[in-house]
Design an enzyme around this catalytic site. Structure first.
Site, PDB file in Angstrom:
ATOM      1  N   SER A  81       0.837  -1.201   0.000  1.00  0.00           N
ATOM      2  CA  SER A  81       0.000   0.000   0.000  1.00  0.00           C
ATOM      3  C   SER A  81       0.867   1.244   0.000  1.00  0.00           C
ATOM      4  O   SER A  81       1.970   1.261   0.543  1.00  0.00           O
ATOM      5  CB  SER A  81      -0.939  -0.018   1.203  1.00  0.00           C
ATOM      6  OG  SER A  81      -0.488   0.875   2.193  1.00  0.00           O
ATOM      7  N   LYS A  82       0.334   2.296  -0.628  1.00  0.00           N
ATOM      8  CA  LYS A  82       1.080   3.535  -0.705  1.00  0.00           C
ATOM      9  C   LYS A  82       1.176   4.195   0.664  1.00  0.00           C
ATOM     10  O   LYS A  82       2.152   4.859   0.977  1.00  0.00           O
ATOM     11  CB  LYS A  82       0.402   4.484  -1.683  1.00  0.00           C
ATOM     12  CG  LYS A  82       1.283   4.783  -2.876  1.00  0.00           C
ATOM     13  CD  LYS A  82       0.771   5.932  -3.677  1.00  0.00           C
ATOM     14  CE  LYS A  82       1.811   6.292  -4.705  1.00  0.00           C
ATOM     15  NZ  LYS A  82       1.430   7.336  -5.613  1.00  0.00           N
ATOM     16  N   ARG A  83       0.108   4.017   1.449  1.00  0.00           N
ATOM     17  CA  ARG A  83       0.097   4.657   2.769  1.00  0.00           C
ATOM     18  C   ARG A  83       1.131   4.024   3.695  1.00  0.00           C
ATOM     19  O   ARG A  83       1.739   4.712   4.507  1.00  0.00           O
ATOM     20  CB  ARG A  83      -1.299   4.576   3.392  1.00  0.00           C
ATOM     21  CG  ARG A  83      -2.026   5.909   3.357  1.00  0.00           C
ATOM     22  CD  ARG A  83      -3.430   5.811   3.855  1.00  0.00           C
ATOM     23  NE  ARG A  83      -4.247   5.004   2.953  1.00  0.00           N
ATOM     24  CZ  ARG A  83      -5.039   4.024   3.336  1.00  0.00           C
ATOM     25  NH1 ARG A  83      -5.114   3.685   4.609  1.00  0.00           N
ATOM     26  NH2 ARG A  83      -5.760   3.348   2.465  1.00  0.00           N
ATOM     27  N   LYS A  84       1.283   2.718   3.558  1.00  0.00           N
ATOM     28  CA  LYS A  84       2.282   2.042   4.408  1.00  0.00           C
ATOM     29  C   LYS A  84       3.187   1.201   3.529  1.00  0.00           C
ATOM     30  O   LYS A  84       3.052  -0.013   3.446  1.00  0.00           O
ATOM     31  CB  LYS A  84       1.562   1.143   5.424  1.00  0.00           C
ATOM     32  CG  LYS A  84       1.645   1.678   6.852  1.00  0.00           C
ATOM     33  CD  LYS A  84       1.016   0.736   7.834  1.00  0.00           C
ATOM     34  CE  LYS A  84       1.972  -0.381   8.268  1.00  0.00           C
ATOM     35  NZ  LYS A  84       1.317  -1.456   9.010  1.00  0.00           N
TER      36      LYS A  84
END
Ligand code: GLU
Length: 494
Positions: free
Chosen positions: A257-260
């Site tokens: 994921s881009k967020r994590k």
């Protein structure tokens, strides 16, 4: 198995960027089309307005094109089955949802979110883990339904009426037969109260109307598989072939994921969007090669290959059903291998704008001349920029005298040896690397010095870089005149 012409689609939701996992799905889909003289379709699934990000369509199209995955039909290209953007196809979904209601295969549900939440809670309390709590309006009498319709201002969703008992059998090309227990399945929403379809309805209607022969998507959609199969059945439509591709995961497991973002085995952040791979300097053919290895095998123990070779042998039989974990180090190795295998002209084309941005005008002949000597040292491609500074920088920054004097030698000795190098090189009519090499080595021999004691000051005097392509090849490309001028200047400064 049907023998329909191959028509396959990549159907991203416009969430802002092309995720590397989606890129892999797009790639396998495209490969299948190209391997079977089929048609590759780009369809935008934008019916979930919450996930919509402005400009993401352009962004995705750029990423797909960078990978070389050109489509035959799509939003910007048209085709006989358009429009290819779901929000422009609402009347189809509404028509078919209502048709199912008329046939008694779907129904209007007036339940409010609060009622549904309450029903779910009660079902859970009663230990009913399976589905069914949402079915409260399935078996209403016409009168009750009409009353609710008035009471709730005509606001409803359309739900699919799943079979209540028995099993649903589906067939996936990667996993074979899968059997689901119907008691576990919900009456899914097909059409929302705002008239927009859910994915379940839109995907079935569009795949049917666009005559899709094979649905390729990741295993994230396996839980919806029986629902989709039942919707086809309710419509009386022939199902496409289903191909659920393995998901790609972080090295330690878990979604990318881009967020994590996750880390590679070496502790580096693993890029998530195709743009990030572009920014990191990877070559498209390396990324495509790497992605092809994630969940499919070329065979013959080969990991390095070109896409045209893949097209020759791509099929769904060699898909590995297990989730694939991203090996970033393999991408790096493949990237280097692809660069080494590129023609000098191709490398020059890529490097030209990069070098121009840093050094100004670039002499193409010099660039082509140095490429064979840097090819094996550039990964990513932009590593070339500092390597060729001695050739292209507007202002040559000469080495300091400290840099020119090797340990255990002094300025006078270095001056003498450089003067002798100068004389040797000046006398060469043929300034090729081979000729320089031969004569400078003869000089080393004559002086009784170690090779490094001659080569190192010579390199600092003419190239003046800690890291550079091989000395004589560099001087050859630099040219006799410039090389000798730098050498003269160094001698004077010693
Ligand atoms: N819009 C879905 C997604 O972005 C596509 C799934 C499919 O290909 O059917 O995941």
């Amino acid at each position: 198995m049907s023998n329909k012409p191959v028509r396959v689609r990549f159907a991203p939701s416009p969430t802002g960027y092309l995720h590397i996992g989606s890129a892999r799905t797009a790639l396998f889909t495209w490969l299948y089309a190209r391997a079977n003289d089929g048609v590759f379709i780009l369809r935008i699934e934008d019916t979930d307005q919450n996930r919509f990000v402005e400009d993401s369509l352009q962004q995705m199209m750029r990423s797909l094109r960078w990978l070389g995955l050109e489509w035959d039909e799509g939003p910007d290209k048209g085709g006989n089955y358009g429009p290819y953007v779901q929000s422009e196809r609402l009347e189809h979904y509404q028509k078919w949802a209502n048709w199912l209601v008329e046939q008694g295969k779907a129904y209007r549900c007036y339940a409010t979110p609060q009622e549904l939440a309450r029903a779910k809670e009660l079902a859970e309390k009663a230990g009913k883990r399976g589905a069914g709590y949402e079915r409260m309006h399935r078996f209403l009498s016409d009168r009750e339904r009409a009353r609710l319709h008035d009471e709730r201002g005509g606001k409803y969703v359309i739900r699919f009426a799943m079979p209540l008992e028995g099993t649903t059998e589906v067939y996936d090309k990667v996993r074979g037969k899968i059997v689901f227990d119907n008691s576990e399945l919900n009456d899914a929403v097909l059409l929302k109260s705002d008239g927009f379809p859910t994915y379940h309805l839109a995907v079935v209607v569009d795949d049917y109307l666009m005559q899709i022969s094979h649905v390729t998507r990741t295993t994230e959609w396996l839980p919806s598989f029986p629902l989709h199969a039942r919707i086809y059945e309710a419509f009386g439509w022939e199902q496409p072939e289903w191909v659920h591709l393995p998901v790609i995961l972080c090295p330690g497991g878990g979604k990318m994921s881009k967020r994590k973002p996750c880390k590679s085995e070496e502790g580096e952040t693993i890029p998530v969007s195709v743009d990030e791979y572009i920014d990191a300097g990877y070559e498209p053919e390396a990324v495509v090669n790497w992605l092809t290895n994630l969940g499919w095998s070329f065979g013959d123990d080969r990991e390095f290959f070109y896409v045209h070779e893949t097209i020759q042998r791509f099929n769904f039989d060699r898909i590995n059903p297990a989730p694939a974990k991203v090996p970033l180090s393999k991408l790096k190795a493949l990237n280097g291998e692809h660069i080494r295998a590129m023609s000098d002209e191709r490398i020059a084309q890529e490097l030209h704008p990069m070098l121009e941005a840093v050094y100004g005008e670039i002499d193409t002949n010099k660039l082509l001349g140095i490429i064979p000597h840097i090819k094996a040292r550039i990964n990513p491609m932009r590593d070339a920029v500092p390597l060729v500074k001695f050739l292209f920088a507007k202002e040559f920054v000469p080495a300091t005298t400290e840099q020119m004097i090797p340990r255990k030698m002094d300025a006078a000795q270095v001056k003498t040896i450089l003067q002798r190098c100068y004389d040797v090189l000046n006398n060469l009519e043929d300034f090729s690397a081979a000729a320089q090499d031969k004569h400078i080595r003869a000089l080393v021999e004559e002086t009784g010095l170690k090779t490094g004691q001659v080569f190192s000051p010579l390199r600092w005097a003419t190239i003046a870089q800690e890291v550079s392509p091989p000395l004589f090849e560099s001087m050859e490309v630099l040219g006799k005149e410039v090389s000798l001028a730098r050498l003269r200047d160094a001698i004077q400064r010693l």
